[in-house]
Motif scaffolding. Structure first.
Motif, PDB file in Angstrom:
ATOM      1  N   UNK A  34       0.828  -1.206   0.000  1.00  0.00           N
ATOM      2  CA  UNK A  34       0.000   0.000   0.000  1.00  0.00           C
ATOM      3  C   UNK A  34       0.861   1.253   0.000  1.00  0.00           C
ATOM      4  N   UNK A  35       0.440   2.249  -0.778  1.00  0.00           N
ATOM      5  CA  UNK A  35       1.155   3.521  -0.859  1.00  0.00           C
ATOM      6  C   UNK A  35       0.435   4.549  -0.004  1.00  0.00           C
ATOM      7  N   UNK A  36       1.179   5.121   0.922  1.00  0.00           N
ATOM      8  CA  UNK A  36       0.576   6.111   1.815  1.00  0.00           C
ATOM      9  C   UNK A  36       0.332   7.410   1.069  1.00  0.00           C
ATOM     10  N   UNK A  37      -0.853   7.909   1.202  1.00  0.00           N
ATOM     11  CA  UNK A  37      -1.199   9.144   0.522  1.00  0.00           C
ATOM     12  C   UNK A  37      -0.881  10.338   1.413  1.00  0.00           C
ATOM     13  N   UNK A  38      -0.222  11.361   0.852  1.00  0.00           N
ATOM     14  CA  UNK A  38       0.150  12.515   1.665  1.00  0.00           C
ATOM     15  C   UNK A  38      -1.017  13.428   2.003  1.00  0.00           C
ATOM     16  N   UNK A  39      -2.189  13.174   1.401  1.00  0.00           N
ATOM     17  CA  UNK A  39      -3.305  14.085   1.625  1.00  0.00           C
ATOM     18  C   UNK A  39      -3.924  13.922   2.998  1.00  0.00           C
ATOM     19  N   UNK A  40      -3.625  12.834   3.732  1.00  0.00           N
ATOM     20  CA  UNK A  40      -4.209  12.634   5.048  1.00  0.00           C
ATOM     21  C   UNK A  40      -3.263  13.036   6.156  1.00  0.00           C
ATOM     22  N   UNK A  41      -2.392  12.102   6.598  1.00  0.00           N
ATOM     23  CA  UNK A  41      -1.483  12.404   7.707  1.00  0.00           C
ATOM     24  C   UNK A  41      -0.584  13.603   7.456  1.00  0.00           C
ATOM     25  N   UNK A  42      -0.088  13.775   6.226  1.00  0.00           N
ATOM     26  CA  UNK A  42       0.825  14.887   5.953  1.00  0.00           C
ATOM     27  C   UNK A  42       0.133  16.231   6.148  1.00  0.00           C
ATOM     28  N   UNK A  43      -1.102  16.342   5.689  1.00  0.00           N
ATOM     29  CA  UNK A  43      -1.843  17.601   5.853  1.00  0.00           C
ATOM     30  C   UNK A  43      -2.109  17.864   7.331  1.00  0.00           C
ATOM     31  N   UNK A  44      -2.465  16.830   8.084  1.00  0.00           N
ATOM     32  CA  UNK A  44      -2.700  16.997   9.523  1.00  0.00           C
ATOM     33  C   UNK A  44      -1.429  17.460  10.233  1.00  0.00           C
ATOM     34  N   UNK A  45      -0.306  16.825   9.897  1.00  0.00           N
ATOM     35  CA  UNK A  45       0.957  17.199  10.529  1.00  0.00           C
ATOM     36  C   UNK A  45       1.338  18.632  10.162  1.00  0.00           C
ATOM     37  N   UNK A  46       1.121  19.018   8.915  1.00  0.00           N
ATOM     38  CA  UNK A  46       1.458  20.373   8.469  1.00  0.00           C
ATOM     39  C   UNK A  46       0.627  21.399   9.223  1.00  0.00           C
ATOM     40  N   UNK A  47      -0.678  21.166   9.289  1.00  0.00           N
ATOM     41  CA  UNK A  47      -1.559  22.120   9.960  1.00  0.00           C
ATOM     42  C   UNK A  47      -1.261  22.197  11.456  1.00  0.00           C
ATOM     43  N   UNK A  48      -1.004  21.044  12.076  1.00  0.00           N
ATOM     44  CA  UNK A  48      -0.732  21.033  13.510  1.00  0.00           C
ATOM     45  C   UNK A  48       0.529  21.834  13.831  1.00  0.00           C
ATOM     46  N   UNK A  99       5.795  10.307   7.508  1.00  0.00           N
ATOM     47  CA  UNK A  99       4.536  10.369   6.754  1.00  0.00           C
ATOM     48  C   UNK A  99       4.715  10.967   5.356  1.00  0.00           C
ATOM     49  N   UNK A 100       5.971  11.141   4.919  1.00  0.00           N
ATOM     50  CA  UNK A 100       6.224  11.570   3.547  1.00  0.00           C
ATOM     51  C   UNK A 100       6.569  10.334   2.721  1.00  0.00           C
ATOM     52  N   UNK A 101       5.686   9.890   1.836  1.00  0.00           N
ATOM     53  CA  UNK A 101       5.849   8.582   1.201  1.00  0.00           C
ATOM     54  C   UNK A 101       6.802   8.549   0.026  1.00  0.00           C
ATOM     55  N   UNK A 102       7.178   9.700  -0.529  1.00  0.00           N
ATOM     56  CA  UNK A 102       7.973   9.714  -1.750  1.00  0.00           C
ATOM     57  C   UNK A 102       9.415  10.127  -1.438  1.00  0.00           C
ATOM     58  N   UNK A 103      10.327   9.172  -1.459  1.00  0.00           N
ATOM     59  CA  UNK A 103      11.722   9.500  -1.189  1.00  0.00           C
ATOM     60  C   UNK A 103      12.309  10.385  -2.275  1.00  0.00           C
ATOM     61  N   UNK A 104      11.778  10.281  -3.502  1.00  0.00           N
ATOM     62  CA  UNK A 104      12.310  11.093  -4.595  1.00  0.00           C
ATOM     63  C   UNK A 104      11.792  12.527  -4.554  1.00  0.00           C
ATOM     64  N   UNK A 105      10.893  12.830  -3.606  1.00  0.00           N
ATOM     65  CA  UNK A 105      10.396  14.192  -3.422  1.00  0.00           C
ATOM     66  C   UNK A 105      10.558  14.665  -1.981  1.00  0.00           C
ATOM     67  N   UNK A 106      11.368  13.969  -1.233  1.00  0.00           N
ATOM     68  CA  UNK A 106      11.474  14.236   0.200  1.00  0.00           C
ATOM     69  C   UNK A 106      11.980  15.651   0.483  1.00  0.00           C
ATOM     70  N   UNK A 107      13.020  16.074  -0.231  1.00  0.00           N
ATOM     71  CA  UNK A 107      13.554  17.414   0.001  1.00  0.00           C
ATOM     72  C   UNK A 107      12.548  18.493  -0.327  1.00  0.00           C
ATOM     73  N   UNK A 108      11.840  18.338  -1.446  1.00  0.00           N
ATOM     74  CA  UNK A 108      10.826  19.330  -1.821  1.00  0.00           C
ATOM     75  C   UNK A 108       9.705  19.364  -0.798  1.00  0.00           C
TER      76      UNK A 108
END
Length: 398
Positions: free
Chosen positions: A210-224, A335-344
């Motif tokens: 399963x691929x973790x989607x950044x639209x859930x946990x990542x958005x929560x972490x960003x807002x928090x 909670x960032x699923x894409x290693x090729x976009x981790x820095x961005x």
């Protein structure tokens, strides 16, 4: 096969070197932005120093935001974190030493904005490097070690202003040496153990995983983090004025000691909380507790009428907020699923550090003149309480 038989571990030596390198960023900007730059602004702008400092803060925040995203993305594309970190370090130190040559406001603003870009050329790839090297099983420990960053930043400011240690003209040279001493050991001596799965591109994932989607946990972490950072930014900017409103005779050195005490006490608490999160596989629970305690601290500050109660409430807030921000920085990597976009992606998360500087002044101007600091602190406590809800209801990730 060892990875399949037990928890994966990065070497403690590398974790310590990495934490020291991360602290190099705080050593670079805390004494420079809070001590040297305001004094230089007064020399160049006179009574217009507050306005001039506002220009630097505004344009610097934009440069830091763009630099974090841009250089993080470039380090993703090139796959060379160390090269970007080293280049950013060299340019950061060079511009730091160039700053005294600015003899008018706008040349100073230009150099500081360029310095913010190069600083984030170093910090953006540095943050992503941890995601490449530190497995989830140790992200709590990493967060605890990152609590040294703000403390070392504060201690470096104390060191360069020690009476008789260095002259005002030599302070930037000392800061540059401290930054180099903090960052270079990780770059030159760090030999992290490789974890190929942490840097595997999405196409290399196992079929059916399963691929973790950044639209859930990542958005929560960003807002928090954004909500907690707004409170932290407000206190960082207006702590002096709040204490003065309670006790006009409180000495500046006492305020500085209280600030440093909060940062120092937070270190063992962050380390213990991070280790507990690793052992119990509960990465977000310490964040929930820290945000809740931070909110309670601000309620106490709003209700405080005496100096002792005010100092105690601030310590509760300052310690809890430092613990939250340190642990949040490491658990964000989870909670960032894409290693090729981790820095961005981490550059986008860095907006939570810069955007509050643009939001906080309007909140303060709207509330404090008419309703006092009490109303501001209650609003900030409410924002932190929303952060608690966002994190407490986050689904557990495996």
């Amino acid at each position: 096969m060892a990875d399949a038989e037990g928890p994966r571990r990065q070497s403690l030596v590398f974790l310590l070197l990495y934490a020291l390198a991360s602290a190099g960023g705080a050593i670079a900007y805390v004494p420079f932005l809070t001590i040297w730059l305001p004094g230089r602004m007064t020399q160049l702008a006179g009574t217009a120093d507050v306005q001039a400092l506002g220009y630097v803060t505004f344009f610097g925040a934009i440069a830091a935001s763009a630099g974090g995203i841009g250089f993080g993305w470039l380090s993703d594309r090139t796959g060379n974190r160390r090269g970007w970190i080293m280049t950013g370090l060299v340019l950061t130190i060079a511009l730091l030493l160039l700053v005294p040559l600015a003899h008018d406001i706008w040349s100073l603003v230009a150099i500081v904005v360029a310095w913010q870009l190069t600083l984030n050329m170093m910090l953006g790839p540095l943050a992503a490097w941890a995601g490449d090297c530190v497995p989830d099983e140790q992200k709590g420990l990493l967060g605890g070690l990152l609590a040294f960053s703000p403390a070392l930043g504060g201690w470096s400011g104390w060191l360069v202003t020690w009476p008789g240690f260095v002259s005002a003209e030599q302070r930037l040279m000392v800061i540059a040496l401290l930054v180099a001493s903090a960052v270079l050991p990780a770059l030159l001596l760090g030999r992290p153990r490789a974890f190929p799965d942490l840097i595997a591109p999405p196409t290399a994932r196992a079929v059916g995983e399963p691929r973790r989607r950044p639209t859930g946990p990542a958005v929560r972490m960003w807002l928090a983090r954004l909500l907690v950072q707004i409170a932290e930014a407000a206190l960082f900017a207006y702590l002096y004025f709040w204490f003065r409103s309670i006790d006009p005779d409180m000495h500046d050195n006492e305020k500085a000691r209280l600030f440093g005490m909060a940062l120092t006490i937070a270190i063992p608490i962050a380390l213990a909380s991070g280790r507990w999160a690793d052992r119990n596989d509960r990465p977000f629970l310490p964040l929930v507790v820290a945000a809740a305690v931070s909110s309670l601290g601000m309620v106490g500050m709003a209700l405080a009428t005496g100096l002792d109660a005010a100092k105690a409430s601030y310590l509760v807030f300052g310690i809890a907020t430092t613990v939250f921000l340190s642990l949040h920085s490491s658990q964000t990597l989870r909670i960032l699923p894409r290693s090729d976009r981790r820095g961005r992606d981490l550059g986008i998360f860095n907006l939570t550090n810069t955007v509050p500087s643009l939001i906080m002044p309007w909140l303060t101007i709207s509330l404090v003149p008419g309703f006092g600091f009490d109303a501001l602190f209650l609003l900030l406590a409410g924002l932190s309480a929303i952060a608690v809800l966002l994190l407490a209801t986050m689904p557990r990730l495996r």
